[in-house]
Design a protein around this motif. Structure first.
Motif, PDB file in Angstrom:
ATOM      1  N   CYS A 114       0.828  -1.211   0.000  1.00 12.90           N
ATOM      2  CA  CYS A 114       0.000   0.000   0.000  1.00 12.90           C
ATOM      3  C   CYS A 114       0.860   1.258   0.000  1.00 12.90           C
ATOM      4  O   CYS A 114       0.360   2.347  -0.311  1.00 12.90           O
ATOM      5  CB  CYS A 114      -0.931   0.006   1.211  1.00 12.90           C
ATOM      6  N   THR A 163       0.977   1.018   8.496  1.00 11.38           N
ATOM      7  CA  THR A 163       0.654   0.817   7.083  1.00 11.38           C
ATOM      8  C   THR A 163      -0.848   0.765   6.874  1.00 11.38           C
ATOM      9  O   THR A 163      -1.374   1.297   5.883  1.00 11.38           O
ATOM     10  CB  THR A 163       1.302  -0.478   6.574  1.00 11.38           C
ATOM     11  N   THR A 185       0.235  -0.155  -5.838  1.00  4.87           N
ATOM     12  CA  THR A 185      -0.517   0.377  -4.701  1.00  4.87           C
ATOM     13  C   THR A 185      -2.012   0.136  -4.869  1.00  4.87           C
ATOM     14  O   THR A 185      -2.710  -0.242  -3.909  1.00  4.87           O
ATOM     15  CB  THR A 185      -0.246   1.882  -4.560  1.00  4.87           C
ATOM     16  N   LEU A 222      -4.401  -1.860  -2.303  1.00  3.54           N
ATOM     17  CA  LEU A 222      -5.559  -1.192  -1.694  1.00  3.54           C
ATOM     18  C   LEU A 222      -6.847  -1.936  -2.018  1.00  3.54           C
ATOM     19  O   LEU A 222      -7.754  -2.034  -1.161  1.00  3.54           O
ATOM     20  CB  LEU A 222      -5.635   0.247  -2.196  1.00  3.54           C
ATOM     21  N   ALA A 263      -2.924   3.297   4.450  1.00  2.00           N
ATOM     22  CA  ALA A 263      -3.791   2.813   3.376  1.00  2.00           C
ATOM     23  C   ALA A 263      -5.212   3.336   3.545  1.00  2.00           C
ATOM     24  O   ALA A 263      -5.865   3.734   2.563  1.00  2.00           O
ATOM     25  CB  ALA A 263      -3.790   1.287   3.359  1.00  2.00           C
TER      26      ALA A 263
END
Length: 737
Positions: free
Chosen positions: A392, A444, A400, A404, A448
Motif C-alpha cells: 500500500c 501501514t 498500490t 488497496l 492505506a
C-alpha cells in the motif's frame, strides 16, 4: 464491425461450399484414396495454418480467415466421419489412407503455425477441434509427434508444441474421449509441459507455465478428475521398451508430398522438415526425442512435484516467467484442498519485494485471492499481512492500487457490514485477520485507510461499525482493539460525510471506561478525542464545561503516565479557554525546581521520578502552545524567569546521574523550550550534539537526535555546521537510534 461480421459469415459459407465440392475428389471413382487424400488435405494447409495469402491483413480479413479455418475443420471432421467404417467392422484401405493424410496434415499445420501469438493460438485451437472429431488413435499418434516437435532447436516450434499439448489436455479436462481414450497421450503431453517449463528459452518457459496454470484449475473440476488421475500415471511406453529399447513411432510424414520451402521469421529460406524432423537438435542434451520420452516416463509428474516446479519458477530470471509462475501457484492454491505449502507461500511473499512492478502487483493479487479462498488459514493471513499489505506504500501506482483493492475487499467492506450485528463480528472471517495485525503493520493500515479516504473509497458506515465494535457491548476485545483504534483515529482525521462521522460521545465513553486500569486503551481514545477537538467536532457544552475539568482532574492523578499527560494537555489546548494553563504551568515549575534543589549535590530527587517526568512533559507542552499562540499573533514568546529555572533544572537532569527515563524526558522538554527561542537553542545546542555521540544511554541519544531534527526545521542556520554529527548517528550501536 457489423459489416466485417457479415463479410466473415459470407466468407465462411462460401468456403464451406468449396470444401463440400472438394469432398468429391475423395470418392473412389476419382482415383486411389492413397493418392487423392494427401492432395486434398494438402490444399487445406493454408486455411488451417492461417498462412498469408496476399490479403490486406485488416480486421475483416482476419475474421474471414478464421471463418474459413472453422469451415475447413468441419470439412475434415465430416470427411473422416463419412469414411469411418461401421461399428465392429474393420477399417478399409480408404479410411486408413484418409486418417494418415489427416495425421500428416495436422503435423504440417503445427510446423507452419505463425509466429504471432494470436494467430498461433487460433491454429492450435483448430488442431484441438479437429482432434475432438477424430478417433482417439489419431490423438495418440499426434501426441508423440508433438513430443518430438517440443525437442527441436527452433524456439517457435517448441512454443507451438506447448500450446498444442495444452489444447489437447484441455479437451481431456472437458471429458472428451478423443483425448482421454488416446493411449499415453495425456501422460506424454503432461510431461511435455513439465519439461518445457524448464526450457532454456524464456518464452517457452513462460508459455509452458501459463498453460499449466489454466490446466491445474481445469483438472480440479468434476469433469477433469479423470484426466487428473491419468496424467499422474506413467505412460505405457516405458513398459513397452524393456532394456531401454525405443519402440517405433508411427510417422505418416511420407503419406503426403512435402510443401515447397518458405521463408522463416528471420528472413532466410528454410525447409519445414528441417526444423521439425526427429533428427533436429534436441535442447537439453537428449540422445533423441524418442529416448527422452522413455526417460521422461520415469519422471515424477504428481501435483506435488508440479508445485515444487512452480515454486522454483517464481525465482526465474525473466519477469514473464515469474508472472506466469505466480498465476499457476495461485491456481494450484485455489484448486487444492490443502492449499499451498509454507515454502510456496514464502516464495509468493518474496515476489512482493520483486524489482519488477508487474511481479509485485501479481503477487499482491495472488495473496489476496488465496486469503479470500481460505480466510481461516493462519499461513495465508500472515503471508498477506507481511507481503501484500506493505505494498500500500509502494512507489508504483498500479501496485498500490492492487494492494488497496485487496485491503478494501478483505477487511474494510466486511468490517463495515458488521455494523448491523457487532456482537456477532467475532465469528466473521475478518476477525482472525484483525487479531493477526501486528504493531508494525498498523501504521501501514492507517496510511492505506487515509489514501482510500482521500479517494472517497472508504465503505459507508465504516466509522460507526468500528465504534460499535469498540463499545462496551461490542465484540471488540483483546488483540483486535489496537487496529480498530488505529482505523478510528485515521477516520477521525478525515472530513466527515454523513454516516462516516466519528461519534465523539462514544469515544468519550470508551475513555471513561478505560480509566487508569488500561493506559493503552485510554491513550488510544485520547488520540481520537484530540483529532476531534482540533477539528472542532466536540459540542460547545463540553468545550467550556465538564470535559475540560475532567481532563485536568485526570492529569493531577498520581497514576497518570507521561504519554497520557501530554495528550490531556494537547486536548485542553485544542479546546481553548483562559485561566487554566498558567496555574498548571506554575505547579509544574514548582515540582521541577523542588526536585532539583539537592540534585547537584546528592544526585537524588526530593519527589518521585514519575511526578517529575509528568511535570516536565506538561511544562514542555504548555510552552509549545504558548509559542504557537505567539506565532499566530505575529510576535515571539519571551523566556520567563520560571522557564529559565526549569531549563537549569532540566539541564541537570539531562546529563546528570539519574534515572535514564528522566534524562530522556528532560531532553524532550529542553527541545520543546528551544523551539520558541533561538537564543536558548544556541545555548543548549552544544549539549545536544555532545550527548548524541557520548551518552551511554540509548534513550538519551535517541531523544537528542529527535530534538536536533526538530531544531533543524525551526533554526536551520544554527544546525548547518553540525550536519556531520547528525550523519554519524546512522552508525550508532543502537538500532533504535
Amino acid at each position: 464491425s457489423a459489416h466485417g461480421g457479415r463479410r466473415a459469415a459470407r466468407a465462411g459459407k462460401a468456403c464451406g461450399g468449396h470444401f463440400e465440392a472438394l469432398s468429391l475428389c475423395l470418392r473412389p471413382e476419382h482415383g486411389e484414396p492413397g493418392a487423392t487424400a494427401p492432395l486434398v488435405m494438402r490444399s487445406l494447409l493454408p486455411h488451417l495454418s492461417l498462412s498469408p495469402s496476399g490479403g490486406s491483413g485488416s480486421a475483416a480479413a482476419g475474421k474471414e480467415a478464421i471463418a474459413a479455418q472453422a469451415a475447413c475443420v468441419d470439412f475434415v471432421v465430416s470427411a473422416a466421419a463419412a469414411a469411418a467404417p461401421a461399428e465392429g467392422s474393420p477399417a478399409d484401405e480408404a479410411a486408413r489412407s484418409l486418417l494418415l493424410s489427416i495425421q500428416a496434415l495436422l503435423q504440417r499445420v503445427a510446423l507452419a503455425a505463425p509466429d504471432r501469438a494470436e494467430p498461433r493460438a487460433a491454429v492450435c485451437g483448430s488442431v484441438a477441434r479437429l482432434l475432438r472429431g477424430l478417433p482417439p488413435a489419431v490423438t495418440s499418434r499426434y501426441s508423440r509427434f508433438v513430443w518430438r516437435l517440443a525437442h527441436v532447436a527452433k524456439v517457435g516450434a517448441r512454443t507451438v508444441a506447448v500450446e498444442i499439448a495444452a489444447a489437447i489436455l484441455e479437451l481431456g479436462a472437458e471429458g472428451c474421449d478423443a483425448a482421454l481414450a488416446a493411449e499415453d497421450a495425456p501422460q506424454t503431453l503432461w510431461r511435455l509441459l513439465l519439461l518445457r517449463a524448464s526450457d532454456k528459452a524464456p518464452g517457452v518457459r513462460a508459455k509452458a507455465v501459463g498453460c499449466l496454470s489454466s490446466l491445474i484449475a481445469a483438472l480440479h473440476t468434476p469433469a477433469g478428475a479423470r484426466l487428473l488421475a491419468l496424467v499422474q500415471q506413467p505412460p505405457a511406453l516405458a513398459a513397452a521398451s524393456p532394456g531401454g529399447a525405443t519402440p517405433a513411432l508411427p510417422s505418416p510424414l511420407d503419406a503426403m508430398p512435402p510443401p515447397p520451402p518458405r521463408r522463416d521469421s528471420e528472413g532466410g529460406r528454410s525447409s519445414i522438415g528441417s526444423a521439425g524432423t526427429p533428427a533436429a537438435a534436441t535442447p537439453g542434451g537428449d540422445a533423441s526425442p524418442s529416448a527422452s520420452l522413455v526417460s521422461a516416463a520415469k519422471m515424477e509428474a504428481s501435483l506435488a512435484s508440479v508445485a515444487s516446479l512452480l515454486q522454483s519458477r517464481c525465482a526465474d530470471e525473466r519477469p514473464a516467467v515469474r508472472r506466469a509462475a505466480l498465476g499457476a501457484i495461485e491456481a494450484y492454491g485455489l484448486a487444492s484442498s490443502d492449499g499451498l505449502s509454507p515454502a510456496a507461500l514464502a516464495a509468493v511473499e518474496e515476489r512482493c519485494r520483486d524489482a519488477s512492478p508487474l511481479i509485485r502487483k501479481q503477487a499482491a493479487k495472488c495473496l489476496a485471492a488465496l486469503l479470500a479462498a481460505r480466510p481461516s488459514s493462519p499461513a495465508e493471513r500472515r503471508a498477506w499481512i507481511d507481503g501484500s499489505l506493505p505494498l500500500c506504500r509502494d512507489s508504483e501506482a498500479s501496485v498500490t492500487d492492487a494492494a488497496l483493492d485487496s485491503l478494501e475487499e478483505l477487511l474494510l467492506r466486511p468490517l463495515a457490514a458488521a455494523e448491523k450485528k457487532p456482537s456477532e463480528a467475532a465469528s466473521l472471517p475478518l476477525w482472525p485477520l484483525l487479531e493477526d495485525l501486528s504493531a508494525a503493520a498498523i501504521p501501514t493500515l492507517q496510511h492505506a485507510l487515509g489514501v482510500l479516504a482521500a479517494r472517497g473509497r472508504t465503505p459507508p458506515a465504516l466509522a460507526r461499525s468500528v465504534q460499535a465494535l469498540l463499545s462496551p457491548s461490542g465484540a471488540g476485545c483483546g488483540a483486535v482493539r489496537p487496529p480498530l483504534w488505529a482505523m478510528l483515529l485515521q477516520l477521525a482525521q478525515q472530513k466527515p460525510k454523513g454516516r462516516e462521522a466519528v461519534d465523539a460521545a462514544a469515544v468519550l465513553r470508551c475513555w471513561r471506561k478505560a480509566g487508569a486500569a488500561d493506559p493503552a486503551e485510554a491513550a488510544a481514545a485520547l488520540r481520537v478525542l484530540l483529532c476531534l477537538a482540533r477539528r472542532g467536532a466536540l459540542e460547545e457544552g463540553e468545550l467550556e464545561g465538564e470535559l475540560k475539568g475532567e481532563l485536568l482532574s485526570r492529569l493531577q492523578q498520581p497514576d497518570c503516565d507521561t504519554e497520557t499527560a501530554a495528550l490531556l494537555v494537547q486536548i485542553c489546548c485544542a479546546l481553548g479557554g483562559d485561566g487554566w494553563a498558567e496555574p498548571l504551568r506554575r505547579a509544574c515549575a514548582e515540582t521541577i525546581n523542588a526536585a532539583a534543589v539537592l540534585f547537584p549535590h546528592t544526585h537524588s530527587l526530593t519527589t518521585s521520578t514519575r511526578d517529575v517526568q509528568r511535570a516536565l512533559v506538561v511544562y514542555g507542552e504548555l510552552s509549545l502552545e504558548e509559542e504557537d499562540a505567539a506565532a499566530s499573533a505575529g510576535s515571539r514568546a519571551s523566556v520567563s524567569a520560571s522557564t529559565k529555572a526549569v531549563v537549569a533544572a532540566a539541564t541537570e537532569f539531562a546529563h546528570g546521574e539519574c534515572d535514564p527515563a528522566l534524562s530522556a524526558t528532560a531532553f524532550v522538554t529542553l527541545g520543546k523550550l528551544c523551539m520558541g527561542s533561538a537564543a536558548l537553542a544556541k545555548k543548549l545546542l552544544p549539549m545536544f550534539v555532545r550527548e548524541l555521540s557520548t551518552s551511554p544511554q540509548w534513550a538519551v541519544r535517541n531523544n537528542a537526535l529527535v530534538v536536533l531534527f526538530d531544531l533543524v526545521k525551526a533554526h536551520t542556520a544554527l544546525l548547518d555546521r553540525h550536519v556531520g554529527s547528525l550523519g554519524l548517528a546512522g552508525s550508532d550501536a543502537s538500532p533504535v537510534v
